[in-house]
Design a protein around this motif. Structure first.
Motif, PDB file in Angstrom:
ATOM      1  N   GLN A  60     -17.045 -39.076 -20.132  1.00 32.83           N
ATOM      2  CA  GLN A  60     -18.245 -39.611 -20.806  1.00 32.83           C
ATOM      3  C   GLN A  60     -18.968 -40.644 -19.955  1.00 32.83           C
ATOM      4  OE1 GLN A  60     -17.911 -40.845 -24.999  1.00 32.83           O
ATOM      5  NE2 GLN A  60     -15.982 -39.752 -25.046  1.00 32.83           N
ATOM      6  N   LEU A  61     -18.272 -41.204 -18.962  1.00 37.43           N
ATOM      7  CA  LEU A  61     -18.909 -42.224 -18.112  1.00 37.43           C
ATOM      8  C   LEU A  61     -19.276 -41.646 -16.748  1.00 37.43           C
ATOM      9  CD1 LEU A  61     -16.472 -45.151 -19.029  1.00 37.43           C
ATOM     10  CD2 LEU A  61     -18.567 -44.451 -20.191  1.00 37.43           C
ATOM     11  N   GLY A  62     -19.092 -40.347 -16.597  1.00 34.20           N
ATOM     12  CA  GLY A  62     -19.374 -39.665 -15.336  1.00 34.20           C
ATOM     13  C   GLY A  62     -18.310 -38.605 -15.104  1.00 34.20           C
ATOM     14  N   GLU A  63     -18.716 -37.524 -14.446  1.00 33.94           N
ATOM     15  CA  GLU A  63     -17.804 -36.384 -14.253  1.00 33.94           C
ATOM     16  C   GLU A  63     -16.792 -36.636 -13.131  1.00 33.94           C
ATOM     17  OE1 GLU A  63     -16.995 -33.426 -15.666  1.00 33.94           O
ATOM     18  OE2 GLU A  63     -18.104 -34.328 -17.332  1.00 33.94           O
ATOM     19  N   SER A  64     -17.132 -37.569 -12.213  1.00 31.47           N
ATOM     20  CA  SER A  64     -16.220 -37.851 -11.103  1.00 31.47           C
ATOM     21  C   SER A  64     -15.535 -39.197 -11.348  1.00 31.47           C
ATOM     22  CB  SER A  64     -17.028 -37.931  -9.800  1.00 31.47           C
ATOM     23  OG  SER A  64     -16.260 -38.594  -8.816  1.00 31.47           O
ATOM     24  N   PRO A  65     -14.247 -39.308 -10.958  1.00 30.76           N
ATOM     25  CA  PRO A  65     -13.582 -40.616 -11.072  1.00 30.76           C
ATOM     26  C   PRO A  65     -14.381 -41.712 -10.378  1.00 30.76           C
ATOM     27  CG  PRO A  65     -11.991 -38.937 -10.409  1.00 30.76           C
ATOM     28  CD  PRO A  65     -13.349 -38.279 -10.404  1.00 30.76           C
ATOM     29  N   SER A 154       3.883 -30.258  -7.871  1.00 36.50           N
ATOM     30  CA  SER A 154       3.475 -30.854  -9.152  1.00 36.50           C
ATOM     31  C   SER A 154       2.270 -30.120  -9.747  1.00 36.50           C
ATOM     32  CB  SER A 154       3.207 -32.355  -9.021  1.00 36.50           C
ATOM     33  OG  SER A 154       2.220 -32.606  -8.090  1.00 36.50           O
ATOM     34  N   GLN A 155       1.409 -29.560  -8.890  1.00 34.55           N
ATOM     35  CA  GLN A 155       0.278 -28.763  -9.406  1.00 34.55           C
ATOM     36  C   GLN A 155       0.796 -27.552 -10.180  1.00 34.55           C
ATOM     37  OE1 GLN A 155      -3.319 -28.962  -9.280  1.00 34.55           O
ATOM     38  NE2 GLN A 155      -2.783 -31.097  -8.942  1.00 34.55           N
ATOM     39  N   GLN A 156       1.891 -26.961  -9.676  1.00 33.73           N
ATOM     40  CA  GLN A 156       2.499 -25.818 -10.383  1.00 33.73           C
ATOM     41  C   GLN A 156       2.995 -26.240 -11.763  1.00 33.73           C
ATOM     42  OE1 GLN A 156       5.775 -24.228  -8.154  1.00 33.73           O
ATOM     43  NE2 GLN A 156       4.417 -23.518  -6.517  1.00 33.73           N
ATOM     44  N   LEU A 157       3.632 -27.430 -11.810  1.00 34.53           N
ATOM     45  CA  LEU A 157       4.148 -27.913 -13.095  1.00 34.53           C
ATOM     46  C   LEU A 157       3.002 -28.125 -14.073  1.00 34.53           C
ATOM     47  CD1 LEU A 157       6.827 -30.588 -12.105  1.00 34.53           C
ATOM     48  CD2 LEU A 157       7.215 -28.295 -12.962  1.00 34.53           C
ATOM     49  N   GLY A 164      -2.381 -22.434 -17.451  1.00 34.20           N
ATOM     50  CA  GLY A 164      -3.401 -21.899 -16.540  1.00 34.20           C
ATOM     51  C   GLY A 164      -4.835 -22.269 -16.905  1.00 34.20           C
ATOM     52  N   ASP A 165      -5.028 -23.018 -18.004  1.00 38.38           N
ATOM     53  CA  ASP A 165      -6.394 -23.359 -18.421  1.00 38.38           C
ATOM     54  C   ASP A 165      -6.819 -24.703 -17.816  1.00 38.38           C
ATOM     55  OD1 ASP A 165      -8.755 -23.951 -19.610  1.00 38.38           O
ATOM     56  OD2 ASP A 165      -8.068 -23.711 -21.674  1.00 38.38           O
ATOM     57  N   ASP A 166      -7.536 -24.646 -16.671  1.00 40.83           N
ATOM     58  CA  ASP A 166      -7.910 -25.864 -15.950  1.00 40.83           C
ATOM     59  C   ASP A 166      -8.887 -26.738 -16.743  1.00 40.83           C
ATOM     60  OD1 ASP A 166      -6.261 -25.289 -13.914  1.00 40.83           O
ATOM     61  OD2 ASP A 166      -7.819 -24.748 -12.455  1.00 40.83           O
ATOM     62  N   SER A 167      -9.593 -26.166 -17.723  1.00 41.96           N
ATOM     63  CA  SER A 167     -10.585 -26.957 -18.457  1.00 41.96           C
ATOM     64  C   SER A 167      -9.919 -28.047 -19.305  1.00 41.96           C
ATOM     65  CB  SER A 167     -11.421 -26.035 -19.357  1.00 41.96           C
ATOM     66  OG  SER A 167     -10.603 -25.526 -20.392  1.00 41.96           O
ATOM     67  N   GLU A 173      -7.048 -35.323 -13.165  1.00 46.97           N
ATOM     68  CA  GLU A 173      -6.194 -34.154 -12.900  1.00 46.97           C
ATOM     69  C   GLU A 173      -6.961 -33.008 -12.254  1.00 46.97           C
ATOM     70  OE1 GLU A 173      -3.190 -34.815 -16.727  1.00 46.97           O
ATOM     71  OE2 GLU A 173      -4.937 -33.516 -16.909  1.00 46.97           O
ATOM     72  N   GLY A 174      -8.263 -32.895 -12.584  1.00 46.74           N
ATOM     73  CA  GLY A 174      -9.028 -31.750 -12.118  1.00 46.74           C
ATOM     74  C   GLY A 174      -9.629 -31.923 -10.730  1.00 46.74           C
ATOM     75  N   ASN A 175      -9.414 -33.068 -10.087  1.00 49.00           N
ATOM     76  CA  ASN A 175     -10.096 -33.361  -8.827  1.00 49.00           C
ATOM     77  C   ASN A 175      -9.073 -33.477  -7.683  1.00 49.00           C
ATOM     78  OD1 ASN A 175     -11.498 -34.689  -6.728  1.00 49.00           O
ATOM     79  ND2 ASN A 175     -12.980 -35.505  -8.193  1.00 49.00           N
ATOM     80  N   VAL A 176      -8.954 -32.398  -6.929  1.00 46.43           N
ATOM     81  CA  VAL A 176      -7.890 -32.328  -5.913  1.00 46.43           C
ATOM     82  C   VAL A 176      -8.098 -33.359  -4.796  1.00 46.43           C
ATOM     83  CG1 VAL A 176      -6.811 -30.834  -4.177  1.00 46.43           C
ATOM     84  CG2 VAL A 176      -7.365 -29.921  -6.426  1.00 46.43           C
ATOM     85  N   ALA A 177      -9.364 -33.539  -4.365  1.00 50.81           N
ATOM     86  CA  ALA A 177      -9.640 -34.503  -3.283  1.00 50.81           C
ATOM     87  C   ALA A 177      -9.239 -35.915  -3.732  1.00 50.81           C
ATOM     88  CB  ALA A 177     -11.130 -34.476  -2.935  1.00 50.81           C
TER      89      ALA A 177
END
Ligand SMILES: Nc1ncnc2c1ncn2[C@@H]1O[C@H](COP(=O)(O)OP(=O)(O)OP(=O)(O)O)[C@@H](O)[C@H]1O
Ligand SMILES: [Mg+2]
Length: 222
Positions: A60-65, A154-157, A164-167, A173-177
Motif C-alpha cells: 500500500q505504500l509502494g510496490e517495491s521495498p 529456501s525459495q523451494q520451501l 506455487g502461487d507467487d501472488s 518475498e516476491g523480490n529476488v534482487a
C-alpha cells in the motif's frame, strides 16, 4: 532491566529459513525440562501495532521495498515490537527463564539495512540500537542465532508453502534482487555483531528439523 534472569534468544534468518519451526521446538524443549519459556513472533500480525508494517508489506505504500526508506520502514517494525512489549511480554520478561523470538530488531538489520549503501551500515546500526534498545527500551537479546540457508533451497520451501502461487508473497518475498541484498546485509551483521550462525542445509537440501533443533539446543545450553 539489566538484572533480569530471563534470557531473550532471537532466531532470525532470511525468509523461509525455518525460524517459526525452530522457535517453537526450542520453546517446547525448554518447557518440557521445566523452564518457564514462551515464544514471540514478529511482526505481530494480529496486533494493531503492526498496522503500518501490514500496509508496507501489502504494497500500500509502494510496490517495491525501496519505496519506503530504511529508517521509515524500520520505525514501523520498531512500533510493532514496543507495542507488543508493553502490551504482552514485558511482564514475562521480568519473570520467565526464556523468551524465544522469531525475528526481532535483528530483522530490521537484515531487511532494512539492505536498502542502504555499505558505507551507511554502521550509522544505521548505531541509530537502530539507540532507538529500539535505549530510547524505546525494549530488551537487548542475550543471544542471536542466524539460520543460514542457501537461497535456492529456501525459495523451494517457500514455493511449497504457497503451493506455487507467487501472488501470495509479500513485497519482500516476491523480490529476488532485494532478497539478495538482504543476504549481504545479514553477512555483514554476522561479522560485525557476532551473531551465531547455524547452517541449515548441506549444500543440496535442508538438514532435518530435529538435527537443526539439537544444534540450537546445544548452543543455548552451552
Ligand atoms: N529443516 C527443514 N527441512 C525441511 N522443511 C523445513 C525445515 N525447516 C522448516 N521447514 C519447512 O519450511 C517452511 C518454512 O518454515 P518456517 O515457517 O519455520 O520458516 P520461517 O523462517 O518462519 O519462514 P518466514 O520467513 O516466511 O516466516 C515450512 O513449511 C516448514 O515446515
Ligand atoms: Mg515465519
Amino acid at each position: 532491566m539489566a538484572d533480569t534472569k530471563c534470557k531473550l534468544i532471537v532466531i532470525d534468518g532470511l525468509d523461509g529459513s525455518g525460524k517459526a519451526t525452530q522457535t517453537k521446538l526450542l520453546c517446547e524443549r525448554l518447557c518440557a525440562e521445566g523452564f518457564q519459556a514462551r515464544t514471540l513472533s514478529f511482526p505481530d500480525y494480529e496486533s494493531d501495532g503492526s498496522a503500518a508494517v501490514r500496509m508496507y508489506l501489502g504494497g500500500q505504500l509502494g510496490e517495491s521495498p525501496n519505496d519506503v526508506n530504511a529508517y521509515a520502514a524500520s520505525s514501523f517494525y520498531a512500533v510493532d515490537r514496543v507495542v507488543s512489549y508493553l502490551n504482552s511480554w514485558g511482564k514475562d520478561y521480568r519473570n520467565y527463564d526464556y523468551i524465544i523470538a522469531d525475528r526481532y530488531v535483528t530483522s530490521n538489520i537484515i531487511h532494512q539495512m539492505a536498502k542502504l549503501k555499505a558505507s551507511e551500515r554502521d550509522d544505521y546500526i548505531e541509530w537502530l540500537y539507540d532507538y529500539e534498545y535505549r530510547r524505546l527500551m525494549i530488551p537487548e537479546p542475550d543471544l542471536v542465532i542466524f539460520l543460514d540457508v542457501d537461497p535456492a533451497i529456501s525459495q523451494q520451501l517457500m514455493r511449497g508453502r504457497y503451493h506455487g502461487d507467487d501472488s501470495k508473497k509479500d513485497i519482500h518475498e516476491g523480490n529476488v534482487a532485494y532478497l539478495k541484498s538482504c543476504r549481504k546485509s545479514a553477512a555483514y551483521a554476522i561479522e560485525r555483531l557476532g551473531w551465531t550462525v547455524v547452517k541449515c542445509d548441506d549444500g543440496e537440501k535442508m538438514r532435518s528439523i530435529e538435527e537443526i533443533s539439537d544444534e540450537l539446543y546445544s548452543i543455548i545450553k552451552h
